[in-house]
Design an enzyme around this catalytic site. Structure first.
Site, PDB file in Angstrom:
ATOM      1  CB  CYS A 150     -41.368  -3.145  25.880  1.00  0.00           C
ATOM      2  SG  CYS A 150     -41.464  -0.983  27.405  1.00  0.00           S
ATOM      3  CG  ASN A 151     -45.421  -0.434  22.134  1.00  0.00           C
ATOM      4  OD1 ASN A 151     -45.727  -0.082  21.236  1.00  0.00           O
ATOM      5  ND2 ASN A 151     -46.037  -1.092  23.177  1.00  0.00           N
ATOM      6  CB  THR A 152     -42.416   2.514  27.146  1.00  0.00           C
ATOM      7  OG1 THR A 152     -43.570   2.374  27.626  1.00  0.00           O
ATOM      8  CG2 THR A 152     -41.888   3.960  28.176  1.00  0.00           C
TER       9      THR A 152
ATOM     10  CB  CYS B 216     -48.810  -0.288  26.336  1.00  0.00           C
ATOM     11  SG  CYS B 216     -47.921  -1.106  27.417  1.00  0.00           S
ATOM     12  CB  THR B 217     -46.412  -5.111  24.980  1.00  0.00           C
ATOM     13  OG1 THR B 217     -45.367  -5.045  25.666  1.00  0.00           O
ATOM     14  CG2 THR B 217     -45.771  -5.017  23.434  1.00  0.00           C
ATOM     15  CG  HIS B 218     -47.963  -4.299  30.401  1.00  0.00           C
ATOM     16  ND1 HIS B 218     -47.057  -4.349  29.787  1.00  0.00           N
ATOM     17  CD2 HIS B 218     -47.697  -5.163  31.348  1.00  0.00           C
ATOM     18  CE1 HIS B 218     -45.385  -4.761  30.954  1.00  0.00           C
ATOM     19  NE2 HIS B 218     -46.199  -5.088  31.986  1.00  0.00           N
TER      20      HIS B 218
ATOM     21  CG  ASP C 131     -42.638  -5.805  28.649  1.00  0.00           C
ATOM     22  OD1 ASP C 131     -42.681  -4.524  27.473  1.00  0.00           O
ATOM     23  OD2 ASP C 131     -43.160  -6.061  29.064  1.00  0.00           O
ATOM     24  CB  SER C 132     -41.111  -2.576  31.863  1.00  0.00           C
ATOM     25  OG  SER C 132     -42.835  -2.784  31.479  1.00  0.00           O
TER      26      SER C 132
ATOM     27  CD  GLU D 277     -45.517  -6.353  35.327  1.00  0.00           C
ATOM     28  OE1 GLU D 277     -44.455  -6.683  35.779  1.00  0.00           O
ATOM     29  OE2 GLU D 277     -45.968  -6.416  33.627  1.00  0.00           O
TER      30      GLU D 277
ATOM     31  CE1 TYR E  92     -37.971  -1.025  32.496  1.00  0.00           C
ATOM     32  CE2 TYR E  92     -37.886  -0.675  30.387  1.00  0.00           C
ATOM     33  CZ  TYR E  92     -38.162  -1.656  31.602  1.00  0.00           C
ATOM     34  OH  TYR E  92     -36.910  -2.456  31.748  1.00  0.00           O
ATOM     35  N   GLY E  93     -43.213   3.146  32.346  1.00  0.00           N
ATOM     36  CA  GLY E  93     -44.043   4.166  31.925  1.00  0.00           C
ATOM     37  C   GLY E  93     -44.013   5.550  33.287  1.00  0.00           C
TER      38      GLY E  93
HETATM   39  N1  DGL Z   1     -44.923  -3.235  28.138  1.00  0.00           N
HETATM   40  C1  DGL Z   1     -44.648  -1.470  28.537  1.00  0.00           C
HETATM   41  C2  DGL Z   1     -44.818  -0.913  26.581  1.00  0.00           C
HETATM   42  O1  DGL Z   1     -45.369  -1.690  25.984  1.00  0.00           O
HETATM   43  C3  DGL Z   1     -45.349  -0.807  28.913  1.00  0.00           C
HETATM   44  C4  DGL Z   1     -44.158   0.501  29.291  1.00  0.00           C
HETATM   45  C5  DGL Z   1     -44.917   0.273  31.335  1.00  0.00           C
HETATM   46  O2  DGL Z   1     -43.438  -1.079  32.216  1.00  0.00           O
HETATM   47  O3  DGL Z   1     -45.453   0.970  31.814  1.00  0.00           O
HETATM   48  O4  DGL Z   1     -45.009   0.454  26.714  1.00  0.00           O
END
Ligand code: DGL
Length: 295
Positions: free
Chosen positions: A81-83, A191-193, A18-19, A159, A50-51
């Site tokens: 990570c969805n992004t 988003c997984t976060h 993931d990011s 984060e 990442y987003g």
């Molecule tokens: N956990 C990432 C997701 O699912 C977050 C992306 C990010 O860092 O913005 O999209």
């Protein structure tokens, strides 16, 4: 000595990335369903979020991490990570023959679930603007109003270990309340976060609002794909089971019950990762540096 003669550090494991720390929510679901599997998790925290980055940057990071995991000997990759999924999983699939399971916003199950006919999707800026999400909205939004809400700032709070802070609550109220006012009874955690913000999202949205988090579904998909290739046996709990996309909030991984090894890596600060990941995981964990030296 050539690279091919070196032992591969992740031989036979499943690699997730993931990011940053958000994908721990996916790791938790995978660890819970497949306790015997060796798992390697990479948090690209140096480059989070990442987003808010460019599409080319996200693609470059996704390819780089995916191919490094392959080089390390993993048998499958989970894009947690969805992004990264919506912008780059196609490119990654073109570069590797490994099994790739990728999380994406669970719009279809949310549309099946809604009674009010209004679904809210919480996602990063890049995910919310992506062609993939646009396509999902066109596909499933014929009789349902789907409102996609970009949520910049939330990833940074998770984060930093500030997922339970007043700041997180205020920002979530800013994003979620307008969706509820427009009639949303179902919210997709895109988003997984955001899995780590679930309690606050629920508190802001109200108890009648369903949160759809596909982490468990990703774990089940991984189990099916591995078992189809005879890389693991299908967990008994999955035999003949229909997919259900809501996560049991009480699911907690007890690492003492796991036979498989879990290794956690970060591209960022070890000290920060160790503190924040331990907090999110619920127990003290060791985090290693993800750098060329591990190969
Ligand atoms: N956990 C990432 C997701 O699912 C977050 C992306 C990010 O860092 O913005 O999209």
């Amino acid at each position: 000595m050539s690279t091919t003669q070196l032992p591969k550090p992740f031989e036979g494991a499943v690699g997730l990335f993931d990011s940053g720390v958000g994908g721990l929510s996916v790791l938790r679901a995978v660890r819970s369903l497949l306790p015997d599997l060796d798992l390697v998790y990479v948090a690209d925290s140096l480059h989070a979020p990442y987003g808010e980055q460019s599409q080319s940057f996200i693609k470059e990071r996704t390819l780089s991490l995916g191919l490094m995991l392959e080089q390390g000997g993993v048998r499958a990759i989970v894009v947690a990570c969805n992004t990264a999924t919506v912008l780059a999983v196609k490119a990654l699939r073109e570069q590797t023959a490994l099994i790739i399971v990728a999380i994406e916003p669970a719009i279809k199950p949310a549309v099946s679930h809604t009674k009010s006919g209004v679904v809210g999707v919480l996602a990063t800026t890049q995910t919310s603007q992506s062609q993939s999400v646009k396509r999902l909205c066109e596909l499933y939004g014929t009789d349902t109003k789907i409102i996609v809400q970009a949520c910049p700032g939330l990833v940074e709070l998770v984060e930093s270990g500030l997922h339970q802070s007043d700041e997180a609550r205020a920002l979530l109220a800013h994003y979620v309340e307008p969706l509820i006012e427009q009639g949303a009874d179902t919210l997709v955690l895109g988003c997984t976060h955001y899995s780590f913000l679930k309690d606050t999202i629920q508190a802001v949205a109200g108890i009648g609002v369903e949160l759809i988090d596909p982490c468990d579904a990703v774990a089940r998909e991984l189990a099916r794909r591995l078992s189809a290739q005879s890389l693991t046996s299908l967990p008994q709990s999955l035999e003949g089971q229909q997919a259900s996309l809501t996560t049991d909030p009480d699911t907690k991984v007890k690492s003492s019950h796991s036979k498989g090894q879990t290794r956690l890596f970060t591209t960022g600060s070890i000290a920060i990762a160790q503190t924040v990941m331990s907090q999110l995981w619920g127990e003290d964990i060791v985090v290693e540096s993800f750098a060329g030296s591990i190969f």
